[in-house]
Design a protein around this motif. Structure first.
Motif, short mmCIF file in Angstrom:
data_model
loop_
_atom_site.label_atom_id
_atom_site.label_comp_id
_atom_site.label_asym_id
_atom_site.label_seq_id
_atom_site.Cartn_x
_atom_site.Cartn_y
_atom_site.Cartn_z
N GLU A 179 68.92 56.03 53.17
CA GLU A 179 67.57 56.54 52.92
C GLU A 179 67.60 57.99 52.44
O GLU A 179 66.79 58.39 51.60
N GLU A 180 68.52 58.78 52.95
CA GLU A 180 68.65 60.17 52.51
C GLU A 180 69.16 60.23 51.07
O GLU A 180 68.75 61.10 50.28
N ILE A 181 70.06 59.32 50.72
CA ILE A 181 70.57 59.26 49.35
C ILE A 181 69.43 58.93 48.38
O ILE A 181 69.27 59.58 47.34
N ILE A 182 68.63 57.92 48.74
CA ILE A 182 67.49 57.55 47.90
C ILE A 182 66.52 58.72 47.75
O ILE A 182 66.03 59.00 46.65
N ALA A 183 66.26 59.42 48.84
CA ALA A 183 65.35 60.57 48.80
C ALA A 183 65.89 61.66 47.89
O ALA A 183 65.14 62.30 47.14
N HIS A 184 67.21 61.87 47.94
CA HIS A 184 67.84 62.88 47.09
C HIS A 184 67.70 62.49 45.61
O HIS A 184 67.31 63.33 44.77
N ILE A 185 68.00 61.25 45.29
CA ILE A 185 67.89 60.79 43.91
C ILE A 185 66.45 60.89 43.43
O ILE A 185 66.18 61.36 42.32
N ASP A 186 65.50 60.48 44.27
CA ASP A 186 64.08 60.57 43.90
C ASP A 186 63.69 62.00 43.57
O ASP A 186 62.97 62.26 42.60
N SER A 187 64.13 62.94 44.40
CA SER A 187 63.73 64.34 44.21
C SER A 187 64.28 64.89 42.90
O SER A 187 63.58 65.64 42.20
N ARG A 188 65.51 64.53 42.57
CA ARG A 188 66.10 65.02 41.31
C ARG A 188 65.39 64.41 40.10
O ARG A 188 65.13 65.10 39.11
N LEU A 189 65.07 63.13 40.19
CA LEU A 189 64.39 62.47 39.08
C LEU A 189 62.96 62.97 38.93
O LEU A 189 62.48 63.17 37.80
N ASP A 190 62.27 63.19 40.03
CA ASP A 190 60.91 63.71 39.96
C ASP A 190 60.89 65.11 39.36
O ASP A 190 59.96 65.47 38.63
N TYR A 191 61.90 65.89 39.69
CA TYR A 191 62.02 67.23 39.09
C TYR A 191 62.17 67.12 37.57
O TYR A 191 61.49 67.80 36.80
N LEU A 192 63.05 66.23 37.11
CA LEU A 192 63.31 66.07 35.68
C LEU A 192 62.08 65.53 34.95
O LEU A 192 61.87 65.84 33.77
N LYS A 193 61.27 64.76 35.64
CA LYS A 193 60.07 64.17 35.03
C LYS A 193 59.12 65.23 34.52
O LYS A 193 58.36 65.01 33.57
N GLY A 194 59.14 66.42 35.10
CA GLY A 194 58.23 67.48 34.70
C GLY A 194 58.64 68.23 33.45
O GLY A 194 57.90 69.10 32.98
N SER A 195 59.79 67.89 32.87
CA SER A 195 60.28 68.66 31.72
C SER A 195 59.45 68.45 30.46
O SER A 195 59.21 69.38 29.71
N ARG A 196 59.02 67.20 30.19
CA ARG A 196 58.14 66.90 29.04
C ARG A 196 57.19 65.78 29.46
O ARG A 196 57.56 64.61 29.46
N PRO A 197 55.95 66.08 29.80
CA PRO A 197 55.05 65.09 30.41
C PRO A 197 54.48 64.05 29.47
O PRO A 197 54.06 62.98 29.93
N THR A 198 54.42 64.31 28.16
CA THR A 198 53.73 63.38 27.27
C THR A 198 54.55 62.13 26.97
O THR A 198 54.03 61.03 26.86
N ALA A 199 55.87 62.28 26.81
CA ALA A 199 56.73 61.16 26.43
C ALA A 199 56.89 60.18 27.59
O ALA A 199 57.42 60.53 28.64
N VAL A 200 56.46 58.93 27.38
CA VAL A 200 56.48 57.96 28.48
C VAL A 200 57.87 57.39 28.71
O VAL A 200 58.15 56.85 29.77
#
Length: 393
Positions: A75-96
């Motif tokens: 569960e901690e591994i999944i949380a870590h991966i989620d946090s890194r991916l959510d961070y990257l998601k903010g780099s360019r919001p328009t491209a789906v």
């Protein structure tokens, strides 16, 4: 020069071609962390919806392969991966493509967690699931682009009965080729396929102000591939279309997409909408090239698309390599110059939304979608599972 690659990857190592230095210099930045990937995407050293998703996915793959995650509990591994991916998601919001890729990666690691939860190998199973899913995004993109090229060229050939004795010319906007994808390209991929099949007379590309992706990148790719081509300013398109019936034989405007919503409204680089308007007026087909990863079925119309706005200096300043008095280019010197009064207020949206009414065809890797009798695009046949899950729930 070798093959044109924007992204070079092997497990544990990612290199991205710095597109801000093109066309004068080939330089690859090594991306070791999510933070470096975020900066690379945000600064537009890499751009293009598919390439953005690929770089984000692979950047975290590099982190995982190099042991950046020290958690042991699933569960901690999944949380870590989620946090890194959510961070990257903010780099360019328009491209789906980016958010779609992140959703795929999150599903993949959760499936591994469920399968291996009771086993001591759960940690490695989750990591391996992420690596396989991220690497598959890279591999699948190239397959999709080749297929888009084939479908788009076939549709245009049918529309114009094109052949060796009846070639067509096209106009494209922004950059949608190998530099914006894993290779071949989407809109530029269709142009490449037309050229390879002997169906292309000439390709025109716009400069794509204010960031000049057309003049810096698309013109470079067209010259690199030996495709007969001409660069025009964004404001010359209407004049070009006005001449096309007698002299230019322009059959289509072909563009990419950062997001296509359920009804077919399409967000793409600023300036796309005005090209669609003048194409409709002059009877020129308007074609959107978009992998299904760029289609957002959850958003019903273009009104729901968030449009990124960028800094004012992109309009008021410009930078580039210095041209010597003899016409040679000095790659060791880059100058930034003002091209407007620096006090002027600026509105600088990165994208606009083209209404589906102005679009003749949307070409995906699974086929070409045209409007039905109701004037709407129906994506249920090219993406039935997602359609059933999201639209018919």
């Amino acid at each position: 020069m070798g093959s044109l690659q924007a992204i070079r990857y092997s497990r544990g190592k990612l290199e991205v071609l710095d597109q801000l230095r093109l066309p004068h210099e080939h330089h690859y930045d090594e991306i070791r962390t999510a933070e470096e990937a975020f900066d690379c995407i945000k600064s537009m050293r890499v751009r293009g919806a598919p390439a953005i998703a690929i770089v984000a996915a692979l950047a975290h793959a590099v982190e995982i392969a190099n042991g950046a995650c020290t958690a042991t509990d699933p569960e901690e591994i999944i949380a870590h991966i989620d946090s890194r991916l959510d961070y990257l998601k903010g780099s360019r919001p328009t491209a789906v493509d980016l958010s779609n890729a992140i959703n795929v990666l999150k599903v993949a690691v959760r499936a591994a967690q469920i399968e291996e939860l009771a086993h001591p190998e759960a940690r490695e199973a989750i990591f391996n699931a992420y690596l396989r899913a991220a690497e598959n995004i890279l591999e699948k993109d190239l397959e999709n682009n080749t297929s888009i090229g084939a479908h788009g060229a076939a549709w245009l050939q049918q529309q114009y009965a094109a052949g060796p004795d009846r070639k067509i010319s096209v106009l494209t906007h922004c950059n949608t080729g190998s530099l914006a994808t894993s290779g071949h390209g989407t809109a530029l991929g269709i142009i490449r396929t037309l050229f390879q099949d002997g169906l292309l007379e000439h390709a025109y590309c716009t400069e794509t102000r204010p960031y000049n992706q057309g003049s810096r990148l698309t013109s470079f790719e067209l010259v690199f591939e030996g495709i007969p081509s001409t660069l025009i300013t964004d404001s010359m398109a209407a004049a070009l279309f006005n001449l096309h019936r007698e002299r230019m034989n322009i059959g289509a405007v072909i563009v990419g997409a950062d997001r296509v919503v359920r009804n077919g409204d399409t967000a793409n680089k600023i300036g796309t909408y005005q090209l669609a308007v003048i194409a409709k007026h002059h009877g020129v087909k308007f074609v959107v090239a978009a992998p299904t990863t760029s289609i957002d079925l959850e958003t019903e119309t273009g009104a729901g698309i968030h449009i990124e706005e960028r800094k004012k200096e992109e309009l008021t300043q410009i930078s580039g390599a210095v041209v010597n008095p003899d016409g040679s280019i000095d790659l060791s010197r880059t100058e930034r110059v003002a091209i407007a009064d620096q006090r002027i207020d600026v509105w600088n949206p990165a994208f606009d939304v083209t209404p589906h009414e102005l679009i003749d065809a949307i070409v995906t890797e699974k086929g070409t979608v045209v409007k039905g009798a109701n004037g709407q695009f129906d994506f249920s046949k090219v993406m039935p599972e997602r359609w059933a899950r999201i639209v018919k729930q």
